[in-house]
Design an enzyme around this catalytic site. Sequence first.
Site, PDB file in Angstrom:
ATOM      1  N   ILE A   1       9.112  14.278   9.531  1.00 45.70           N
ATOM      2  CA  ILE A   1       9.722  15.144   8.509  1.00 45.70           C
ATOM      3  C   ILE A   1       9.212  16.573   8.664  1.00 45.70           C
ATOM      4  O   ILE A   1       9.981  17.534   8.629  1.00 45.70           O
ATOM      5  CB  ILE A   1       9.435  14.611   7.086  1.00 45.70           C
ATOM      6  CG1 ILE A   1      10.092  13.250   6.881  1.00 45.70           C
ATOM      7  CG2 ILE A   1       9.916  15.600   6.029  1.00 45.70           C
ATOM      8  CD1 ILE A   1       9.713  12.544   5.575  1.00 45.70           C
TER       9      ILE A   1
ATOM     10  N   TYR B   1       0.867  -2.011   6.310  1.00 44.13           N
ATOM     11  CA  TYR B   1       0.490  -2.313   4.927  1.00 44.13           C
ATOM     12  C   TYR B   1      -0.272  -3.623   4.814  1.00 44.13           C
ATOM     13  O   TYR B   1      -1.158  -3.776   3.979  1.00 44.13           O
ATOM     14  CB  TYR B   1       1.723  -2.365   4.004  1.00 44.13           C
ATOM     15  CG  TYR B   1       2.634  -1.179   4.074  1.00 44.13           C
ATOM     16  CD1 TYR B   1       2.197   0.059   4.562  1.00 44.13           C
ATOM     17  CD2 TYR B   1       3.960  -1.271   3.652  1.00 44.13           C
ATOM     18  CE1 TYR B   1       3.052   1.144   4.629  1.00 44.13           C
ATOM     19  CE2 TYR B   1       4.815  -0.184   3.708  1.00 44.13           C
ATOM     20  CZ  TYR B   1       4.360   1.019   4.207  1.00 44.13           C
ATOM     21  OH  TYR B   1       5.214   2.080   4.267  1.00 44.13           O
TER      22      TYR B   1
ATOM     23  N   GLU C   1       9.633   3.293  -2.076  1.00 43.64           N
ATOM     24  CA  GLU C   1       8.915   2.011  -2.243  1.00 43.64           C
ATOM     25  C   GLU C   1       8.266   1.898  -3.625  1.00 43.64           C
ATOM     26  O   GLU C   1       7.933   0.797  -4.056  1.00 43.64           O
ATOM     27  CB  GLU C   1       7.818   1.880  -1.175  1.00 43.64           C
ATOM     28  CG  GLU C   1       8.358   1.749   0.223  1.00 43.64           C
ATOM     29  CD  GLU C   1       8.076   0.388   0.835  1.00 43.64           C
ATOM     30  OE1 GLU C   1       7.288  -0.377   0.273  1.00 43.64           O
ATOM     31  OE2 GLU C   1       8.662   0.107   1.892  1.00 43.64           O
TER      32      GLU C   1
ATOM     33  N   TYR D   1       0.825   0.018  -0.180  1.00 38.13           N
ATOM     34  CA  TYR D   1       1.401   1.355   0.009  1.00 38.13           C
ATOM     35  C   TYR D   1       2.082   1.839  -1.276  1.00 38.13           C
ATOM     36  O   TYR D   1       1.795   2.924  -1.783  1.00 38.13           O
ATOM     37  CB  TYR D   1       2.402   1.283   1.159  1.00 38.13           C
ATOM     38  CG  TYR D   1       3.220   2.527   1.403  1.00 38.13           C
ATOM     39  CD1 TYR D   1       2.613   3.710   1.837  1.00 38.13           C
ATOM     40  CD2 TYR D   1       4.601   2.523   1.234  1.00 38.13           C
ATOM     41  CE1 TYR D   1       3.372   4.841   2.091  1.00 38.13           C
ATOM     42  CE2 TYR D   1       5.362   3.648   1.494  1.00 38.13           C
ATOM     43  CZ  TYR D   1       4.745   4.816   1.915  1.00 38.13           C
ATOM     44  OH  TYR D   1       5.496   5.938   2.159  1.00 38.13           O
TER      45      TYR D   1
ATOM     46  N   TRP E   1      14.844   8.226   5.461  1.00 36.26           N
ATOM     47  CA  TRP E   1      15.311   9.388   6.221  1.00 36.26           C
ATOM     48  C   TRP E   1      15.214   9.044   7.699  1.00 36.26           C
ATOM     49  O   TRP E   1      14.147   8.640   8.172  1.00 36.26           O
ATOM     50  CB  TRP E   1      14.440  10.602   5.927  1.00 36.26           C
ATOM     51  CG  TRP E   1      14.459  11.048   4.499  1.00 36.26           C
ATOM     52  CD1 TRP E   1      15.029  10.417   3.433  1.00 36.26           C
ATOM     53  CD2 TRP E   1      13.865  12.242   3.966  1.00 36.26           C
ATOM     54  NE1 TRP E   1      14.823  11.141   2.279  1.00 36.26           N
ATOM     55  CE2 TRP E   1      14.108  12.256   2.576  1.00 36.26           C
ATOM     56  CE3 TRP E   1      13.139  13.288   4.544  1.00 36.26           C
ATOM     57  CZ2 TRP E   1      13.663  13.295   1.752  1.00 36.26           C
ATOM     58  CZ3 TRP E   1      12.691  14.315   3.723  1.00 36.26           C
ATOM     59  CH2 TRP E   1      12.956  14.317   2.339  1.00 36.26           C
TER      60      TRP E   1
END
Length: 386
Positions: free
Chosen positions: A26, A101, A137, A181, A211
């Site tokens: 990102i 995780y 999440e 997470y 994304w």
Amino acid sequence: MASRMDLDGRPIDAITICMIGGGGFIGSHLCERLMHDTQHTVMAVDVYSDKIEHLLQPGQPWSNRIQFHRINIKHDPRLEGLIKMADLTINLAAICTPADYNTRPLDTIYSNFIDALPVVKYCSENNKRLIHFSTCEVYGKTIGSFLPKDHPLRQDPAFYVLKEDESPCIFGPIEKQRWSYACAKQLIERLIYAEGAENGLDFTIVRPFNWIGPRMDFIPGIDGPSEGVPRVLACFSNGLLRGEPLKLVDGGQSQRTFVYIKDAIEAVLRMIENPSRANGHIFNVGNPNNEVTVRQLAELMTELYSKISGKPPLENPTIDISSKEFYGEGYDDSDKRIPDMTIIKQQLDWEPQTSLSDLLEFTLTYQHKTYSHAVKQAMSQSTASS
């Protein structure tokens, strides 16, 4: 460059941005957009710079507006100084790969909560604005997932569309470490919100809904660890590049929405440049029109990759695998993730533009062009050595 205007018709002043995690997927797209289309200055903080190396080459028209600081934010006293020098801090740093995780729950919790605490503290104490990246999440499972499978209310949007200011956060039991997470992200959100309420911190929280695009994650054994497990898009890309069947965890029944990275970056730019509309808000950033099951995603990617590469798809393009086998003990999953878009449309007049087939075609074309030769070489070397 002509003066640019914000959403209320006011000229946008150039600011200095401390971007933590600026070298990631990102961050690299956001840095690119800021360099190409604005006059803002970026201090990119990360441990790796590979994905923004093209922006850091000397002699570019923006060379005086971007600096890279190789800093691990866990233990570096320089971080507060950079936040003090900036007008805005954007925190993108996170361990955000589902395979981690379960296997690295402590690192996951530390990365997403403990390591973020000083960032929030420095912004609050120095009266600096913060845009913090959370995750979809945090919603966990939908209310509808607790109804019987054939219950008509499962089809009612009130039971599955996720709203920033209304939907509960529903996680599995503690032994399902996959939620480490989501819990860490939820707790840092609550802390940021509390800093805003008690100490006047100017904040915006972003909840990305899948994304995807070029430079996402890594291709195992090529530009990442060979035993690494990236997120679904890179996992599937890796399988397609290697001519291997795509692994569908628990039959690929989970439903997801996907948004193109360039659409999402436009939303973030609007948050950066419209603080009066973005401060104090939590924003879902996703594309509810691009919803598929993971199985449908695999089928679509297989079809598109065949067109891009000119290679026919495998006779059996997918195989089912249990989540325990793929992720290990303690895995659990969200059933469905559809973002409600009311708040971001109302505050920032943003809507995603790119269809699922287009964004997958853009991404797979990039993956094929960037990695197919290296994957072919790696596979021929491993065949020769065995």
